[in-house]
Design an enzyme around this catalytic site. Structure first.
Site, short mmCIF file in Angstrom:
data_model
loop_
_atom_site.label_atom_id
_atom_site.label_comp_id
_atom_site.label_asym_id
_atom_site.label_seq_id
_atom_site.Cartn_x
_atom_site.Cartn_y
_atom_site.Cartn_z
N HIS A 58 0.95 -1.17 0.01
CA HIS A 58 0.18 0.35 -0.01
C HIS A 58 1.15 1.56 0.00
O HIS A 58 2.06 0.69 -0.16
CB HIS A 58 -0.94 0.15 0.86
CG HIS A 58 -0.43 0.19 2.10
ND1 HIS A 58 0.35 -1.17 3.08
CD2 HIS A 58 -1.12 1.42 3.38
CE1 HIS A 58 0.51 -0.29 4.51
NE2 HIS A 58 0.24 0.56 4.38
N HIS A 60 1.42 4.12 1.71
CA HIS A 60 1.77 4.31 2.78
C HIS A 60 3.56 4.55 2.64
O HIS A 60 4.07 3.77 2.16
CB HIS A 60 1.74 3.99 4.20
CG HIS A 60 -0.13 4.82 4.86
ND1 HIS A 60 -0.77 3.42 5.26
CD2 HIS A 60 -0.51 5.46 3.91
CE1 HIS A 60 -2.03 4.40 5.66
NE2 HIS A 60 -2.15 5.40 5.05
N ASP A 62 5.80 5.01 4.71
CA ASP A 62 6.71 3.32 5.48
C ASP A 62 7.06 1.71 4.94
O ASP A 62 7.23 1.64 5.39
CB ASP A 62 6.16 3.88 7.34
CG ASP A 62 4.92 3.12 6.78
OD1 ASP A 62 4.18 3.57 6.53
OD2 ASP A 62 4.99 2.29 8.15
N HIS A 63 6.17 2.37 3.67
CA HIS A 63 6.13 1.38 2.89
C HIS A 63 6.54 1.29 1.68
O HIS A 63 7.01 0.48 0.55
CB HIS A 63 4.70 0.76 2.74
CG HIS A 63 4.32 0.28 4.36
ND1 HIS A 63 3.84 -1.02 4.52
CD2 HIS A 63 3.74 1.22 4.98
CE1 HIS A 63 3.42 -1.06 5.98
NE2 HIS A 63 3.70 0.34 5.90
N HIS A 118 -7.75 -0.45 5.50
CA HIS A 118 -6.86 0.39 6.14
C HIS A 118 -6.19 1.60 4.72
O HIS A 118 -6.00 2.44 5.34
CB HIS A 118 -5.46 -0.17 6.44
CG HIS A 118 -3.99 0.38 6.75
ND1 HIS A 118 -4.00 1.24 7.97
CD2 HIS A 118 -2.36 1.18 6.02
CE1 HIS A 118 -2.63 1.53 8.17
NE2 HIS A 118 -2.11 1.33 6.85
N ASP A 142 -0.22 -3.30 6.68
CA ASP A 142 -0.84 -3.18 7.47
C ASP A 142 -2.12 -3.37 8.03
O ASP A 142 -3.01 -2.56 8.21
CB ASP A 142 -0.63 -1.60 7.81
CG ASP A 142 0.97 -1.02 7.65
OD1 ASP A 142 1.44 -2.16 8.27
OD2 ASP A 142 1.13 0.18 7.79
N HIS A 180 4.18 -4.58 10.86
CA HIS A 180 4.93 -3.65 12.37
C HIS A 180 4.96 -4.73 13.79
O HIS A 180 3.88 -5.73 13.64
CB HIS A 180 3.83 -2.85 12.61
CG HIS A 180 3.75 -1.36 11.59
ND1 HIS A 180 4.70 -0.05 12.12
CD2 HIS A 180 3.08 -1.38 10.99
CE1 HIS A 180 4.42 0.71 10.66
NE2 HIS A 180 3.14 -0.50 9.72
ZN LIG Z 1 0.09 1.93 6.87
#
Ligand SMILES: [Zn+2]
Length: 269
Positions: A58, A60, A62-63, A118, A142, A180
């Site tokens: 996805h 985001h 941090d990915h 998410h 996530d 995570h």
């Molecule tokens: Zn995320």
């Protein structure tokens, strides 16, 4: 030297609590959700691995934040697989529900699931057992966490419920590589929902010991999550009773309604 062709999966820690998963056969490697390039480059160099593909679940940061830097350093020929319905910088292969992708080196095939919740365009990658994959593997981003699920930033509780249902019918021994290390705080919440769940109480002890030794609590399995994860147990009496109590409702007509209540409670827990 005998070439090890069995697939291995290792976590590369990043930021505060992210795991960037590296799938490799001792020579060729895939990276799932590289939010940061530096730890990935270090890991590949330390283990003398060649990056042959990037899988994105996805959008985001941090990915995805490390994609362009990895391509810069290692070459723009590396394919980047990601959700079709949103712009992901560097993505070359647009993935949709039911797509199959096969990566020659390391030799591995995945099936793609669309799992909104998410985010609206979140996808997951499932590798069933195959020549060099001994147990099924799920890279779920996530969407699903050990004893928890992702926050509903874009999707609805009904979408998340349907996404988790897709996971719940996978083989019970499927290894689940969440992105995570949220397990201990998820367990604290899960125990508030189901204080009498013996499997959950045992898991709380095991997970605490792992974290005391600074070891990952992942991967988990689908079978384990069906026993301890309240978000995958929204059809169970104790979870429903808890949701009725928290919401003050007389009845909740579906598991998605139960999920909506406990997800909202988790947000303020
Ligand atoms: Zn995320």
């Amino acid at each position: 030297m005998v070439k090890n062709t069995l697939m291995q999966v290792w976590p590369i820690p990043a930021f505060d609590d992210n795991y960037l998963w590296c799938i490799h056969d001792g020579q060729s490697a895939l990276i799932v959700d590289p939010g940061d390039a530096a730890p990935v480059l270090q890991y590949l160099s330390d283990h003398k691995l060649t990056l042959t593909g990037i899988l994105i679940t996805h959008h985001h940061a941090d990915h995805t934040g490390g994609i362009l830097a990895l391509l810069d350093v290692l070459g723009s020929h590396i394919p980047v697989y990601g959700p079709a319905h949103i712009d992901i910088p560097g993505r070359t292969q647009a993935m949709m529900e039911g797509d199959q992708l096969t990566i020659a080196a390391p030799g591995i095939s995945f099936k793609v699931f669309e799992v909104p919740g998410h985010t609206l365009t979140h996808i997951a990658y499932f590798a069933n057992m195959q020549a060099n994959v001994e147990e099924p593997m799920l890279f779920c981003g996530d969407t699903l966490f050990a004893s928890g699920c992702g926050r509903l930033f874009e999707g609805t509780p009904t979408q998340m419920s349907q996404s988790l249902t897709k996971f719940s019918v996978l083989p019970k021994n499927t290894l689940v590589y969440c992105t995570h290390e949220y397990t201990l705080s998820n367990i604290r919440f899960a125990l508030a929902v189901e204080p009498n769940n013996a499997n959950l109480i045992n898991w709380a002890n095991t997970a605490s010991k792992l974290r005391e030794q600074q070891l990952p609590t992942l991967p988990t399995t689908i079978g384990q999550e069906l026993q301890v994860n309240p978000f995958m147990r929204c059809d169970q009496a104790e979870v429903i009773d808890c949701a009725l109590r928290v919401s003050g409702e007389k009845s909740l007509p579906s598991p998605a309604h139960v999920l909506a209540v406990i997800r909202a409670w988790k947000d303020r827990f």
